[in-house]
Design an enzyme around this catalytic site. Structure first.
Site, PDB file in Angstrom:
ATOM      1  N   SER A 143      89.247  70.644  23.408  1.00 17.05           N
ATOM      2  CA  SER A 143      89.431  69.262  23.926  1.00 17.05           C
ATOM      3  C   SER A 143      88.151  68.649  24.633  1.00 17.05           C
ATOM      4  CB  SER A 143      90.531  69.353  24.850  1.00 17.05           C
ATOM      5  OG  SER A 143      91.824  69.789  24.311  1.00 17.05           O
ATOM      6  N   ARG A 158      79.153  66.764  24.329  1.00 18.30           N
ATOM      7  CA  ARG A 158      78.625  67.105  25.781  1.00 18.30           C
ATOM      8  C   ARG A 158      80.107  67.620  26.258  1.00 18.30           C
ATOM      9  NH1 ARG A 158      81.021  62.087  25.827  1.00 18.30           N
ATOM     10  NH2 ARG A 158      79.426  61.574  24.197  1.00 18.30           N
ATOM     11  N   ASP A 196      92.747  67.976  21.852  1.00 15.49           N
ATOM     12  CA  ASP A 196      94.437  67.707  22.570  1.00 15.49           C
ATOM     13  C   ASP A 196      95.082  66.231  22.182  1.00 15.49           C
ATOM     14  OD1 ASP A 196      92.693  66.403  24.247  1.00 15.49           O
ATOM     15  OD2 ASP A 196      93.432  67.471  25.946  1.00 15.49           O
TER      16      ASP A 196
HETATM   17  C1  BGC Z   1      87.525  65.451  26.846  1.00 11.85           C
HETATM   18  C2  BGC Z   1      88.604  65.100  25.918  1.00 11.85           C
HETATM   19  C3  BGC Z   1      90.002  65.329  26.371  1.00 11.85           C
HETATM   20  C4  BGC Z   1      90.405  64.975  27.545  1.00 11.85           C
HETATM   21  C5  BGC Z   1      91.921  65.596  27.983  1.00 11.85           C
HETATM   22  C6  BGC Z   1      87.913  65.014  28.277  1.00 11.85           C
HETATM   23  O1  BGC Z   1      87.308  65.433  29.345  1.00 11.85           O
HETATM   24  O2  BGC Z   1      86.327  64.909  26.864  1.00 11.85           O
HETATM   25  O3  BGC Z   1      88.199  65.675  24.522  1.00 11.85           O
HETATM   26  O4  BGC Z   1      90.679  64.984  25.300  1.00 11.85           O
HETATM   27  O5  BGC Z   1      89.393  65.476  28.522  1.00 11.85           O
HETATM   28  O6  BGC Z   1      91.952  66.801  28.034  1.00 11.85           O
END
Ligand code: BGC
Length: 489
Positions: A143, A158, A196
């Site tokens: 995620s 990142r 996610d």
């Molecule tokens: C991430 C996402 C993720 C979200 C929720 C963010 O910091 O970059 O990829 O879907 O958090 O978990």
């Protein structure tokens, strides 16, 4: 607040001016959001990345097979084995959770992948013992923002959510992960790398045909929705059938990194400056669970140091000085204090921070928690509203998951009210249930969702739809082995 002295009341008024986001501002933020989403679909270097995920279908309920699902979350690592059964839309699941040691988040890439593979190994040994398994397909919920040219790879754009592991950004995360699996001789084939939000959308759509968007309001924040390939100009060179669906992981936590429209306070500016990635995730840093307690802490410190009011005067505030010592659960507990005299808040402050609060100070804490929690819910609604506006969806279901959505008091009601204001719904709407756009608790995205995406990928390969598949032949073989690997019940 009759018993609150004037100096504190003045401070509360100032905080209200800083944190209250009115309807007009919500609309302005949403409009800017829509244009940023569109920009992300058109170009590779936009602020909101709008990552194509190569998840190219909703499930129809007829998916079958046994899949592993791995979720590398911030606090836990979860491994599931999901069996999608012959009964339409049904599944069995077994799962184990492993703690994600805090040191791993700032350790080395080798330590990270080694630990993740060790957990998978433990899972297989524990649940399958000596059983001979040829290969299990894996949906890996990773995620973080990743550029995907294929569904089974992903270049980390990142780190977010406080992760800071050297040597991973800008690289494909799959090869080192696969190498760690291979070192341990694990019979696992990474079939899909999943965000996610995409998992949440797909899992929710498995049981609800009105689902269009998957959202996470948790440690981080983000959403995914189903676009059509014809509306993704940055993929035009691939000549995909314009009517094909493509799940887009928006990564909209990065919205307004340029600071054009979000009503940032001095506290948001400090959070950003002191984070491992300043200048990034501007939207997320104002609304996600990781930051809510920290915003609260920074305000309290500021008030304590101010000459205009007396807050925690003469008390030892050393515990309050520790960055990130308060989490969103702390704010939730304050907002949930059922007692008129806020005695639970008093005890919380005493136990956690060794600060003994006066009644007016408790009133201030309660109002501050409300302001921060309400701002988070209202701004969160802008992202959902923007996707709906972009797509012209006037009604749909949105599947939401994450600790803030599930546990933060009033978050859902506040979000629904904000949606109503942004989208000009009639007076009797904005209550949540029965609203034209309803944000509902999602199904298990990183378990069932990731398994379904792996299943959909294998199905696609078997049907010869190979767009976004790195090695269709290897994947075809995986699909055959997956069928063989399904345990007989
Ligand atoms: C991430 C996402 C993720 C979200 C929720 C963010 O910091 O970059 O990829 O879907 O958090 O978990």
């Amino acid at each position: 607040m009759a018993d609150v002295p004037k100096d504190l009341l003045d401070q509360i008024n100032k905080l209200e001016d800083l944190f209250i986001v009115d309807t007009q501002k919500l609309k302005e933020v949403t409009d800017q959001f829509v244009s940023e989403l569109r920009r992300g679909l058109g170009q590779d270097d936009a602020t909101i990345p709008m990552n194509p995920t190569w998840c190219m279908a909703f499930p129809d309920g007829n998916e079958t097979g046994t899949f592993l699902a791995l979720d590398m979350g911030g606090t836990n690592l979860r491994v599931c084995e999901v069996t999608l059964t012959e009964e339409k839309g049904e599944f069995d699941i077994i799962q184990s959770k492993y703690r994600m040691p805090e040191e791993l988040k700032t350790g080395t890439a080798d330590e990270l992948w080694g630990y993740v593979a060790d957990c998978l190994q433990q899972f297989i040994e524990y649940h399958h013992g000596d059983e001979k398994i040829e290969q299990l397909p894996l949906g890996f919920t990773f995620s973080y923002p990743a550029t995907q040219n294929h569904i089974d790879h992903g270049i980390l754009q990142r780190w977010t959510k406080g992760f800071d592991i050297d040597g991973v950004e800008g690289k494909d995360v799959v090869p080192p992960f696969e190498a760690a699996l291979a070192e341990r001789g694990l019979p696992i084939k990474l079939t899909a790398l999943v965000n996610d939000t995409t998992g949440t959308m797909i899992a929710s759509a498995y049981t609800d045909p009105l689902m269009r968007i998957g959202c996470i309001f948790g440690t981080g924040c983000n959403a995914a929705y189903m676009e059509d390939c014809g509306s993704i100009p940055k993929l035009a060179h691939m000549n995909l059938d314009p009517s094909l669906p493509m799940a887009i992981n928006c990564e909209y936590g990065a919205f307004d990194n340029e600071h054009k429209v979000l009503p940032r306070t001095p506290y948001d500016i400090i959070i950003d400056k002191e984070s491992p990635r300043p200048g990034q995730q501007a939207f997320e840093k104002m609304i996600a669970g990781l930051y809510l307690g920290e915003i609260f802490r920074l305000v309290l410190l500021d008030l304590h140091q101010s000459h205009d009011c007396e807050v925690f005067a003469g008390q030892d505030i050393s515990k309050l000085q520790k960055a990130y010592s308060l989490d969103a659960g702390f704010l939730s507990a304050i907002e949930e204090d059922p007692f008129e005299n806020l005695s639970e808040t008093h005890d919380l402050m005493q136990n956690k921070l060794s600060i003994s609060c006066t009644k007016p100070e408790l009133e201030l804490l309660r109002r501050l928690a409300e302001l921060i929690g309400t701002r988070a819910a209202r701004l969160s609604a802008c992202g959902v509203a923007a996707i709906c506006k972009h797509k012209g969806w006037e009604t749909c279901h949105v599947g939401a998951d994450g600790s803030v959505f599930n546990k933060y008091p009033h978050f859902k009601v506040r979000g629904a009210q904000a949606l109503k204001e942004i989208l000009d719904w009639p007076e009797n709407k904005g209550k949540g249930k029965g609203d034209p756009i309803e944000i509902l608790p999602a199904e298990d995205g990183s378990g069932v969702g990731a398994a379904l995406i792996a299943a959909l990928t294998l199905k696609r390969v078997q049907q010869g739809q190979n767009a976004g598949i790195r090695d269709p032949e290897a994947m075809k073989k995986a699909a055959e082995l997956a069928r063989k690997a399904r345990p007989s019940k």
